[in-house]
Design a protein around this motif. Structure first.
Motif, mmCIF file in Angstrom:
data_model
loop_
_atom_site.group_PDB
_atom_site.id
_atom_site.type_symbol
_atom_site.label_atom_id
_atom_site.label_comp_id
_atom_site.label_asym_id
_atom_site.label_seq_id
_atom_site.Cartn_x
_atom_site.Cartn_y
_atom_site.Cartn_z
ATOM 1 N N MET A 117 -52.499 21.003 -11.925
ATOM 2 C CA MET A 117 -51.687 21.733 -10.647
ATOM 3 C C MET A 117 -50.441 22.237 -11.019
ATOM 4 O O MET A 117 -49.616 21.587 -11.840
ATOM 5 N N ASP A 118 -50.089 23.236 -10.600
ATOM 6 C CA ASP A 118 -48.887 24.041 -11.320
ATOM 7 C C ASP A 118 -47.787 23.621 -10.317
ATOM 8 O O ASP A 118 -48.023 23.690 -8.943
ATOM 9 N N ARG A 119 -46.700 22.953 -10.794
ATOM 10 C CA ARG A 119 -45.503 22.465 -10.115
ATOM 11 C C ARG A 119 -44.728 23.653 -9.445
ATOM 12 O O ARG A 119 -43.955 23.501 -8.521
ATOM 13 N N ASN A 120 -45.131 24.856 -9.862
ATOM 14 C CA ASN A 120 -44.129 25.970 -9.343
ATOM 15 C C ASN A 120 -44.919 26.388 -8.053
ATOM 16 O O ASN A 120 -44.225 27.030 -6.973
ATOM 17 N N THR A 121 -46.172 26.273 -7.875
ATOM 18 C CA THR A 121 -46.971 26.667 -6.581
ATOM 19 C C THR A 121 -46.996 25.467 -5.758
ATOM 20 O O THR A 121 -47.470 25.692 -4.785
ATOM 21 N N HIS A 122 -46.859 24.165 -6.185
ATOM 22 C CA HIS A 122 -47.243 23.144 -5.243
ATOM 23 C C HIS A 122 -46.110 22.048 -5.139
ATOM 24 O O HIS A 122 -44.919 22.101 -5.856
ATOM 25 N N PHE A 123 -45.875 21.334 -4.014
ATOM 26 C CA PHE A 123 -45.139 20.642 -3.807
ATOM 27 C C PHE A 123 -45.648 19.103 -3.577
ATOM 28 O O PHE A 123 -46.736 19.033 -3.186
ATOM 29 N N TRP A 124 -45.111 18.050 -4.039
ATOM 30 C CA TRP A 124 -45.450 16.883 -3.849
ATOM 31 C C TRP A 124 -45.119 16.045 -2.496
ATOM 32 O O TRP A 124 -43.903 16.119 -2.093
ATOM 33 N N VAL A 125 -45.938 15.349 -1.776
ATOM 34 C CA VAL A 125 -45.660 14.234 -0.685
ATOM 35 C C VAL A 125 -46.200 13.053 -0.993
ATOM 36 O O VAL A 125 -47.459 12.813 -1.462
ATOM 37 N N THR A 126 -45.537 11.933 -0.712
ATOM 38 C CA THR A 126 -46.097 10.577 -0.955
ATOM 39 C C THR A 126 -46.554 10.122 0.382
ATOM 40 O O THR A 126 -45.616 9.945 1.570
ATOM 41 N N TYR A 127 -47.569 9.355 0.578
ATOM 42 C CA TYR A 127 -48.123 8.741 1.712
ATOM 43 C C TYR A 127 -48.213 7.204 1.320
ATOM 44 O O TYR A 127 -48.684 7.020 0.295
ATOM 45 N N GLN A 128 -48.187 6.233 2.381
ATOM 46 C CA GLN A 128 -48.704 5.088 2.288
ATOM 47 C C GLN A 128 -50.067 4.725 2.930
ATOM 48 O O GLN A 128 -50.070 5.207 4.109
ATOM 49 N N ILE A 129 -50.917 4.165 2.478
ATOM 50 C CA ILE A 129 -52.294 3.673 3.152
ATOM 51 C C ILE A 129 -52.623 2.483 3.254
ATOM 52 O O ILE A 129 -52.409 1.646 2.278
ATOM 53 N N SER A 130 -52.955 2.054 4.428
ATOM 54 C CA SER A 130 -53.507 0.697 4.619
ATOM 55 C C SER A 130 -55.255 0.857 4.263
ATOM 56 O O SER A 130 -55.968 1.792 4.803
ATOM 57 N N ALA A 131 -55.577 -0.109 3.432
ATOM 58 C CA ALA A 131 -57.117 0.185 3.037
ATOM 59 C C ALA A 131 -57.656 -1.109 2.688
ATOM 60 O O ALA A 131 -56.964 -2.142 2.198
ATOM 61 N N SER A 132 -59.097 -1.599 2.873
ATOM 62 C CA SER A 132 -59.755 -2.580 2.763
ATOM 63 C C SER A 132 -59.779 -2.704 0.996
ATOM 64 O O SER A 132 -59.570 -3.625 0.690
ATOM 65 N N ASP A 133 -60.177 -1.558 0.361
ATOM 66 C CA ASP A 133 -60.111 -1.556 -1.095
ATOM 67 C C ASP A 133 -59.884 -0.203 -1.742
ATOM 68 O O ASP A 133 -59.633 0.684 -0.767
ATOM 69 N N ARG A 134 -60.165 -0.228 -3.087
ATOM 70 C CA ARG A 134 -59.857 1.138 -3.658
ATOM 71 C C ARG A 134 -60.564 2.078 -3.218
ATOM 72 O O ARG A 134 -60.086 3.241 -2.987
ATOM 73 N N GLU A 135 -61.882 2.098 -2.854
ATOM 74 C CA GLU A 135 -62.814 3.004 -2.329
ATOM 75 C C GLU A 135 -62.246 3.481 -1.064
ATOM 76 O O GLU A 135 -62.400 4.806 -0.878
ATOM 77 N N ASP A 136 -61.683 2.666 -0.321
ATOM 78 C CA ASP A 136 -61.461 3.039 1.088
ATOM 79 C C ASP A 136 -60.279 3.748 0.934
ATOM 80 O O ASP A 136 -60.056 4.640 1.545
ATOM 81 N N ALA A 137 -59.273 3.443 -0.042
ATOM 82 C CA ALA A 137 -57.948 3.983 -0.052
ATOM 83 C C ALA A 137 -58.215 5.575 -0.750
ATOM 84 O O ALA A 137 -57.502 6.479 -0.200
ATOM 85 N N GLU A 138 -59.210 5.748 -1.631
ATOM 86 C CA GLU A 138 -59.689 6.895 -2.185
ATOM 87 C C GLU A 138 -60.085 7.889 -0.999
ATOM 88 O O GLU A 138 -59.791 8.930 -1.194
ATOM 89 N N LEU A 139 -61.035 7.123 -0.193
ATOM 90 C CA LEU A 139 -61.561 8.098 0.687
ATOM 91 C C LEU A 139 -60.412 8.575 1.638
ATOM 92 O O LEU A 139 -60.273 9.765 2.092
ATOM 93 N N LYS A 140 -59.348 7.487 1.998
ATOM 94 C CA LYS A 140 -58.270 8.063 2.862
ATOM 95 C C LYS A 140 -57.322 9.011 2.193
ATOM 96 O O LYS A 140 -56.780 9.974 2.774
ATOM 97 N N ALA A 141 -56.957 8.835 0.929
ATOM 98 C CA ALA A 141 -56.319 9.864 0.527
ATOM 99 C C ALA A 141 -56.682 11.047 0.445
ATOM 100 O O ALA A 141 -56.164 12.326 0.522
ATOM 101 N N GLY A 142 -57.937 11.240 0.195
ATOM 102 C CA GLY A 142 -58.559 12.468 0.140
ATOM 103 C C GLY A 142 -58.581 13.088 1.503
ATOM 104 O O GLY A 142 -58.571 14.347 1.931
ATOM 105 N N GLN A 143 -58.810 12.222 2.498
ATOM 106 C CA GLN A 143 -58.615 12.759 4.153
ATOM 107 C C GLN A 143 -57.494 13.326 4.355
ATOM 108 O O GLN A 143 -57.274 14.401 5.081
ATOM 109 N N ILE A 144 -56.303 12.544 3.982
ATOM 110 C CA ILE A 144 -55.087 13.036 4.019
ATOM 111 C C ILE A 144 -54.997 14.624 3.527
ATOM 112 O O ILE A 144 -54.401 15.591 3.975
ATOM 113 N N ALA A 145 -55.476 14.709 2.150
ATOM 114 C CA ALA A 145 -55.102 16.024 1.475
ATOM 115 C C ALA A 145 -55.821 17.026 2.374
ATOM 116 O O ALA A 145 -55.183 18.335 2.206
ATOM 117 N N ILE A 146 -57.021 16.803 2.767
ATOM 118 C CA ILE A 146 -57.678 17.776 3.730
ATOM 119 C C ILE A 146 -57.023 18.030 4.943
ATOM 120 O O ILE A 146 -56.676 19.196 5.285
#
Lengths: 367, 367
Positions: free
Chosen positions: B1-30
Motif C-alpha cells: 500500500m502506497d503511503r503517499n496515497t493512503h493515511f493510517w487510522v488506529t482503532y481499538q476493537i472488543s472481540a471474543s477471539d482473533r477470528e472475531d477481531a479480524e472480521l471486525k477490523a475488516g468491517q471497519i475498513a469497508i
C-alpha cells in the motif's frame, strides 16, 4: 414550580442506592442550569436553578428522574436547548437523556416541512411503504453514479440518495454529480412511468452547508441528505425552515450517543429530536443489519417518528444499515406502511443488475 | 500500500477471539470507505477500499488495528475526514477511534492560529501557568456579569470566559454582555496593572455562528469560546482560519464519545483533533473534579495538546470542571506551566469575594 415558566426533562441514572441517585439527580439539575454551587448563585438568578421533580427506581441500580428547567435558560436558541438537555452531563457515564417535554420543544422546534404526507405527495404514492436506494461508492465517477441512478429509476425505485460519504471529491464533484444524476433519473422515470426522488448529500463544513444546500435546490434536487451530527444539529432546523425540499437525516457520527449505557435514548434521538428539528426522513440502523438495534427498539423509533400529536408533521422512519433485499416483506408486515426502507449494498448484489433489483424491491413493498 | 496515497487510522476493537477481531477490523475498513460488499465495488473505485494493515491483541478481548484509507476518500473536506474517521463506525459499540496519522491530518488541518505562545504574548506572561475564571450563571444581568468580570480583572486573573450556557438570553443579550464585560475588564486591568483577556461564548446555530464571531471581534473581544460538538466540529477550523483572536473549545455535548468503552480516545479527541482543528485552549474535565478522568489521562491529554512536532502550534490544555481553588499548587507541580487552569464555582465560594479569589489564584500559580 410553574409549568408555564419551566419545562421537564427525564434522565436515567445508574446509582448504587437511593442516596446516590438523589445526589446524582441534584447534580444534573445544577450542571444543566446554573453550573455552580447553589449557595453562591446570585439572587437575580436563583429561579434559574434546575429542580428535581421526582425520582424513582425503575430497575436494579437504575433510577429515572424528572427535572424542571427554566425556559429562560434557553430563550428560543435551539443550540442552547441541546446544551441544556445534554451538554455537560454527556460527560457523566452514569447519566442518559430519556425524554423532554414535547409541548415545550414544539414552541421552539418546528418539525418537518414535508413529513410523511409531503413525501408521499411528491411521489404520488399512498398505501404502501417506500423504497430508497443508494448510489455508491466514493471513487465512482459522476457518469457511473448517474448510470446507477438511472437504472434504479428505470426499475421504479421511490427515492435515491447519495452515499453519505460522497461530498465534493474530485472523483465526483458535487455539481457534476447532482446534474448527471438528476438527468439520468428524469430519463429513468420515462421508463418506469413513475416518480423517483433524488436526495444528494450536502454534508460539509457547518459554515458552508447552506451554500451547498442552495446549489442542490437550484439544480433541481428533489431533497437533500445530511449528517447533522457532523454539521451541527441545529443546521437541520435551519434547512427545514427554508422548506424548498424535504430532507433526510443520516446518523453518521451519532453512534456514541446511542450504543452505550449512557448517552441519549435512541427513541428520543431519532423519533423526537430529529423529527422536531425538521428531518422528513430519519435514517436509523435497522434490526438484523450490521448494527445492534433490536426490532422492538426499531418499532419504538418508528412510532415516535410518525407521531403527529399536537400538530407537527410525522416523519418517515428510514431503517437501513445492512438491510437485505429479501427481508423487506417481513419488515413491511412488522413495521407497516409508513416506512422508507433503505437498501444499500444488497441491491448491488442482485444477479440481474440494478434495474431488476429496484423492480423486485418495489414488488416486495406491495404485499 | 502506497503511503503517499493512503493515511493510517488506529482503532481499538472488543472481540471474543482473533477470528472475531479480524472480521471486525475488516468491517471497519469497508464501513469507513466504500460501505458496500467489496465484490460489488466497481473497478474504478476498487482502490478506495480500506485495508487492514495490522491487528494485534493488546489485552484480554481487546485488539488494536491499523487501517489504511485512500486520501481521495477525503479530498481535503474536513467534515468528510471526520466521517471517514468515525462516521458510521460510531454505531458499533465494540469499536473506538484511537489515533490517526498526524502527518496526513496536518495537510488538511492547520492547527491553532495563536497557540500557547500566542496567548502568552497577548498576556505578556511567561514562565508560569495561567488562570481562567468564568462569569456565571445564566439569569444574571449584563451589569452583574460585568461587575464579576471587573472584580476578577482587578484581582489580576489572566483570562475570563463566559459560562458556556450564556448565549443571547434576554437576561444578558450577547452584545450588551460583551460590551459591558469588556469595559469592566479594561477598568479592572487599571487596578491590577496587568492584562486580562475576555472570551465571550459565541456558540449558537452552526449557520449563524460566524456572524456572532464577527460581532465579538468587532466589539473588541480578546478571544472567543465555543462548543464545537454543538456547532459542528469543522466550525472551529473555519474560525481559526479567520485568525482574528484565539479560541477556546468547550467539551459540552462531547461526553458520549469520551466516557464509555467505545467512542474516541480522549487523548486523541482533545489533544490531537481539537488542536489540529485550531483550538488555542482546550477545555477538558480535570481529575479530582466532578467528572471521571484520571490524573494520568489528563497528563496524556496535556502532552498531546502541547505537541509542536512538525511545525503546528501547541495549544493550552485547559483542565476544568469542578477544580478547587485550593488544589491548584498541587496541579501546577504535576502538570507544569503550560496549562490554563479553569476555575468556576470554587472562586465564587471565596469568603472575601471575587477580587481576593482571583489574587489568591494568581498567587498559587507562582510557586
Amino acid at each position: 414550580m410553574d409549568r408555564n415558566t419551566h419545562f421537564w426533562v427525564t434522565y436515567q441514572i445508574s446509582a448504587s442506592d437511593r442516596e446516590d441517585a438523589e445526589l446524582k439527580a441534584g447534580q444534573i439539575a445544577i450542571e444543566q442550569s446554573v453550573e455552580m454551587p447553589p449557595s453562591v448563585v446570585p439572587d437575580e438568578a436563583r429561579h434559574y436553578i434546575g429542580q428535581v421533580e421526582n425520582l424513582q427506581q425503575t430497575a436494579p441500580h437504575t433510577w429515572q428522574t424528572t427535572l424542571l428547567f427554566n425556559k429562560n435558560l434557553v430563550d428560543g436558541d435551539i443550540t442552547q436547548l441541546l446544551n441544556v438537555l445534554f451538554g455537560n452531563i454527556s460527560l457523566q457515564p452514569w447519566a442518559s437523556l430519556v425524554e423532554a417535554e414535547t409541548s415545550y420543544l414544539k414552541t421552539i422546534l418546528k418539525g418537518p416541512a414535508y413529513g410523511i404526507r409531503g413525501i408521499r405527495k411528491a411521489l404520488h404514492v399512498s398505501g404502501r411503504a417506500l423504497s430508497c436506494a443508494v448510489i455508491k461508492p466514493i471513487g465512482t465517477s459522476p457518469q457511473s453514479l448517474a448510470a446507477m441512478a438511472g437504472d434504479f429509476a428505470a426499475g421504479g425505485i421511490d427515492l435515491i440518495k447519495d452515499d453519505h460519504g460522497l461530498t465534493n471529491q474530485s472523483s465526483a464533484p458535487f455539481r457534476e454529480r447532482v446534474q448527471s444524476c438528476l438527468k439520468a433519473i428524469r430519463q429513468g422515470e420515462q421508463v418506469s412511468g413513475k416518480r423517483t426522488l433524488y436526495f444528494p448529500n450536502i454534508t460539509t463544513s457547518p459554515v458552508r452547508l447552506m451554500e451547498r444546500y442552495e446549489q442542490a435546490v437550484e439544480m433541481g434536487a428533489d431533497g437533500v441528505l445530511m449528517s447533522p451530527q457532523l454539521t451541527g444539529l441545529e443546521s437541520i432546523h435551519e434547512i427545514a425552515q427554508k422548506g424548498d425540499v424535504p430532507l433526510m437525516a443520516h446518523p453518521a457520527f451519532s453512534g456514541s450517543f446511542l450504543v452505550h449505557e449512557g448517552g441519549i435514548s435512541p427513541e428520543f434521538y431519532f423519533g423526537r429530536l430529529m423529527r422536531l428539528l425538521g428531518a422528513d426522513s430519519i435514517i436509523y440502523p435497522n434490526a438484523r443489519g450490521r448494527f445492534s438495534f433490536s426490532r422492538e427498539l426499531c418499532q419504538q423509533i418508528n412510532a415516535a417518528c410518525r407521531d403527529e400529536s399536537g400538530g407537527l408533521k410525522g416523519a418517515f422512519p428510514t431503517p437501513g444499515g445492512g438491510v437485505d433485499r429479501n427481508s423487506i416483506s417481513d419488515f413491511v408486515r412488522f413495521y407497516g406502511n409508513d416506512v422508507i426502507f433503505l437498501i444499500g449494498g444488497s441491491l448491488y448484489q442482485h444477479p440481474e443488475g440494478l434495474k431488476a433489483a429496484a423492480a423486485e424491491f418495489q414488488q416486495s413493498l406491495s404485499i
